[in-house]
Every structure is written in C-alpha cells, then in structure tokens.
Scaffold this motif. Sequence first.
Motif, PDB file in Angstrom:
ATOM      1  N   UNK A   1       0.849  -1.190   0.000  1.00  0.00           N
ATOM      2  CA  UNK A   1       0.000   0.000   0.000  1.00  0.00           C
ATOM      3  C   UNK A   1       0.883   1.239   0.000  1.00  0.00           C
ATOM      4  N   UNK A   2       0.609   2.141  -0.939  1.00  0.00           N
ATOM      5  CA  UNK A   2       1.411   3.352  -1.091  1.00  0.00           C
ATOM      6  C   UNK A   2       0.938   4.444  -0.137  1.00  0.00           C
ATOM      7  N   UNK A   3       1.890   5.224   0.328  1.00  0.00           N
ATOM      8  CA  UNK A   3       1.614   6.383   1.177  1.00  0.00           C
ATOM      9  C   UNK A   3       2.209   7.596   0.466  1.00  0.00           C
ATOM     10  N   UNK A   4       1.347   8.542   0.084  1.00  0.00           N
ATOM     11  CA  UNK A   4       1.777   9.669  -0.752  1.00  0.00           C
ATOM     12  C   UNK A   4       1.305  10.981  -0.118  1.00  0.00           C
ATOM     13  N   UNK A   5       2.106  11.534   0.805  1.00  0.00           N
ATOM     14  CA  UNK A   5       1.672  12.714   1.556  1.00  0.00           C
ATOM     15  C   UNK A   5       1.947  14.051   0.884  1.00  0.00           C
ATOM     16  N   UNK A   6       2.205  14.057  -0.416  1.00  0.00           N
ATOM     17  CA  UNK A   6       2.397  15.321  -1.125  1.00  0.00           C
ATOM     18  C   UNK A   6       3.835  15.591  -1.495  1.00  0.00           C
TER      19      UNK A   6
ATOM     20  N   UNK B   1       9.593   8.955  -1.726  1.00  0.00           N
ATOM     21  CA  UNK B   1       9.973  10.278  -1.231  1.00  0.00           C
ATOM     22  C   UNK B   1      10.286  11.231  -2.376  1.00  0.00           C
ATOM     23  N   UNK B   2       9.834  12.469  -2.220  1.00  0.00           N
ATOM     24  CA  UNK B   2      10.232  13.535  -3.134  1.00  0.00           C
ATOM     25  C   UNK B   2      11.653  13.932  -2.763  1.00  0.00           C
ATOM     26  N   UNK B   3      12.542  13.971  -3.753  1.00  0.00           N
ATOM     27  CA  UNK B   3      13.973  14.119  -3.476  1.00  0.00           C
ATOM     28  C   UNK B   3      14.290  15.311  -2.580  1.00  0.00           C
ATOM     29  N   UNK B   4      13.706  16.472  -2.897  1.00  0.00           N
ATOM     30  CA  UNK B   4      14.084  17.674  -2.150  1.00  0.00           C
ATOM     31  C   UNK B   4      13.557  17.690  -0.718  1.00  0.00           C
ATOM     32  N   UNK B   5      12.619  16.782  -0.406  1.00  0.00           N
ATOM     33  CA  UNK B   5      12.074  16.737   0.957  1.00  0.00           C
ATOM     34  C   UNK B   5      12.346  15.394   1.636  1.00  0.00           C
ATOM     35  N   UNK B   6      13.353  14.680   1.157  1.00  0.00           N
ATOM     36  CA  UNK B   6      13.653  13.348   1.676  1.00  0.00           C
ATOM     37  C   UNK B   6      13.948  13.383   3.184  1.00  0.00           C
TER      38      UNK B   6
ATOM     39  N   UNK C   1      -4.001  15.930  -6.098  1.00  0.00           N
ATOM     40  CA  UNK C   1      -3.056  16.420  -7.089  1.00  0.00           C
ATOM     41  C   UNK C   1      -2.915  15.451  -8.249  1.00  0.00           C
ATOM     42  N   UNK C   2      -1.873  15.664  -9.041  1.00  0.00           N
ATOM     43  CA  UNK C   2      -1.645  14.837 -10.228  1.00  0.00           C
ATOM     44  C   UNK C   2      -1.484  13.372  -9.876  1.00  0.00           C
ATOM     45  N   UNK C   3      -0.970  13.094  -8.691  1.00  0.00           N
ATOM     46  CA  UNK C   3      -0.723  11.706  -8.312  1.00  0.00           C
ATOM     47  C   UNK C   3      -2.004  10.885  -8.315  1.00  0.00           C
ATOM     48  N   UNK C   4      -3.150  11.505  -8.068  1.00  0.00           N
ATOM     49  CA  UNK C   4      -4.405  10.743  -8.079  1.00  0.00           C
ATOM     50  C   UNK C   4      -4.721  10.228  -9.477  1.00  0.00           C
ATOM     51  N   UNK C   5      -4.364  11.020 -10.497  1.00  0.00           N
ATOM     52  CA  UNK C   5      -4.583  10.577 -11.870  1.00  0.00           C
ATOM     53  C   UNK C   5      -3.560   9.512 -12.259  1.00  0.00           C
ATOM     54  N   UNK C   6      -2.327   9.671 -11.807  1.00  0.00           N
ATOM     55  CA  UNK C   6      -1.295   8.651 -12.069  1.00  0.00           C
ATOM     56  C   UNK C   6      -1.708   7.310 -11.469  1.00  0.00           C
ATOM     57  N   UNK C   7      -2.195   7.346 -10.248  1.00  0.00           N
ATOM     58  CA  UNK C   7      -2.645   6.110  -9.600  1.00  0.00           C
ATOM     59  C   UNK C   7      -3.820   5.490 -10.355  1.00  0.00           C
ATOM     60  N   UNK C   8      -4.752   6.328 -10.781  1.00  0.00           N
ATOM     61  CA  UNK C   8      -5.913   5.816 -11.515  1.00  0.00           C
ATOM     62  C   UNK C   8      -5.487   5.151 -12.817  1.00  0.00           C
ATOM     63  N   UNK C   9      -4.568   5.792 -13.539  1.00  0.00           N
ATOM     64  CA  UNK C   9      -4.072   5.216 -14.794  1.00  0.00           C
ATOM     65  C   UNK C   9      -3.341   3.900 -14.522  1.00  0.00           C
TER      66      UNK C   9
END
Length: 387
Positions: free
Chosen positions: A194-199, A232-237, A275-283
């Motif tokens: 299960x993925x966790x995607x906090x932004x 993780x987003x690189x700049x906020x790792x 955000x965009x990630x919701x569309x990426x997950x749907x695809x």
Amino acid sequence: MTQPLDVFIIAGEESGDQLGAHLMDGLVALRGAPVAFRGVGGRRMGARGLDSQFPMVEIALFGLTSIIVHIPRVLRRIRETVAAILARPPDVLVLIDAPGFNRRVARRVRKARPDIPVVFYVSPTVWAWRPGRAAEMRSYVDQLLALLPFEPDVHRKLGGPPTSYVGHPISERLAEIRPGPDELLRRDAAPPQVLVLPGSRRNEITRLSALYAGVLARVDARLGPIDWVLPAVAQHRDLIAQEVSFWTVKPRIIDGEDAKFAAFRSARAALACSGTVTLELAVAGVPQVVAYRTGWLEAQIARRLITAETAVLANLVLGEKVVPEFLQEEGTVEAVSAALASVIVDGPERRRQVEAFARLDTVMDFSGEAPSVRAGRIVLSAVRPTP
C-alpha cells in the motif's frame, strides 16, 4: 543560413519542468531546423540546453502564506523576466503552468509587445475556482494547451482563449506506470503493498503527517501485516524521514522516480494527497483514498471560492466521484482508515474504482498522438510569419 526559432519558455514547478522538457523535444523533432530556447526551467529543461535565468524554485510557490512572504522576490523576478523578453523579443513565448507568475508576465509582455505570440500550457483551474480568469486570459493568451479532456469545453462556455486538448503527459509513460503480468500477481499477494503519498510540498507533508500516521497504525492493526511504501520527493527526503520517525507504523521510504513507478505497478492500494498523483494512480489501476489539508486561511478562502464538486483529478476526468476524498476536518483517522481498508480488501468499493479506471484510455484518448507532439504543433502554428 536559417535563423534558429527563438522560443522563450517559462516553467515554475517540477511538473512544469517535465512538460517543458517534452515540449522542447517535440519542437526540435517537428521543426526540422534549429530551435533556440531561453527562459526559466529546471534540471530536465536544462539538460536540453536551457540556461535558466534564475533557479526555478524561486517561483515554485504554493499557498497564500508562502506567496505573501516571498512577494518582493517574485515581483523582482517578474520584472527581470519581462525585461529579458522585451530586450530580445522571441518568436513565441510559452508559459507553462505557474499561473500566478506567468499571467503577470504575459499581461506585461502583451501590453508592451502585442506582436509576440503567447501560448499558455496547462489551463488554470477555472473549472474549480475563479472562473472569471478564463475570459481575462483571452486578452493576453493566443493559444491555451489543456491537459484534461473537459477543459476546452469549459473555456468555450466561460469565454476563454482558444483552447486545445493536447493530452496529459502521463500518456507518454504508460509502460512505466502500468503493471506487467508478474506485477499484477503481486497486487493480489500477501502482504498487500500500500502506497503512502503525503504530497510533494513541505507544508503538505507536515500538515498531513499526524493524520497519515494515525491511519497507517489503525489499518495495519486491522488488516496487517501490510507492506507500506512511501516514495519520497527528493528535495524533501530528510523532512519525510524525520516525520516518519515519529510514526508508530513506519513505511519503507523509497527514492527516485523509477522506484516510485515500480511501486505503482505492484501496489494494491494507496493513501494519497490530492493532485496529479491521483490521476497517475488511476491510470496505473490502483484504488485509492485521498486525504488533504491546507492552512486555515487558505481553507476559509477556498470554501468561498471553489465551485468544483471534487478536488480529485481522477474524479474530474471520469465525471463521477469514484475516489473517496476527505478534506480538512472531514479527514479524521477513523473515516480515512475505514475508506482505505475498504479498497485494500476485495469488495464493492475496490471493484468500483478498478472498473472506472479502466475507462480512462478512452476518456483521455491515450491512443492518439503524444501530447508533446500535439503541443509542439500548436506552438509552431502560433509563430507569426516574418514580414
């Protein structure tokens, strides 16, 4: 010798840098002659020859508070950018997303040099709030390139500029996002992944941390063991690692885009920020639950201005509320946990999302020409003939 086509291009965030890089590739391929690029961009556009006037991060602002704090710097960068454009007028000005910055640049350039064609890439969310922006854009935008299939019709109704649906860049990455046979099997294997995607922004990560920590603990206690994965987003790792260190149930933190999409291909479900990630997950065919919080002031303003019935891109594109969303105080640990558990296990909630996501290929016209090529054709068509 033919003079290179002079394209001044401005991107304001990571997603814009990616769009800009693909557009640059498309223009070079379509042009069949030299193309010179100037403007503002990130590492991807830099790798294609753009020497950014200043670091793109300086205009990658989000949230009213963040914008207010940095107003002097942003205004200075607007003045510098407009001056660079007017000092050497390009054949075409391409503005990618970052509407707060780019609209101001466009208006000033149009006033001083109405002969410079302006192409805006990514429609502002006029369908969600401040619809009057559509008609306003008509005075300084010659062509608007839309990523979502319903946007051209929205702009027609609102009196916006000529708008073309060029397709979402996700269509160029289907092989990276969608699972193969072995990955499909992994989706049904134990323990579920299960993925966790906090932004992708600092304030999103910090605001959602406590909620997501509570949700993971509750769902893991009910359905565990679960393989929780946080790309993780690189700049906020470092920030992400710090926040997760306080969680009772700690997800595996993975780094890099390749690892992220590999996780998308094998994930059973996801807890995501909007955000965009919701569309990426749907695809990718990953059932999901969205939980999002913004600052108090932004929330009060949004409640008065937002007209859209959903904040989830996948829902907007599909035209139905298939993905459950929990915004602001609606996002309690109990409510979000129950919804997430319902899409991890087999059942009607999970099936409904999987069946709806299967329609996206048709809705988004994934079988057509690549978005970067469609966009490139329109940019080239906007260039005015040399007298």
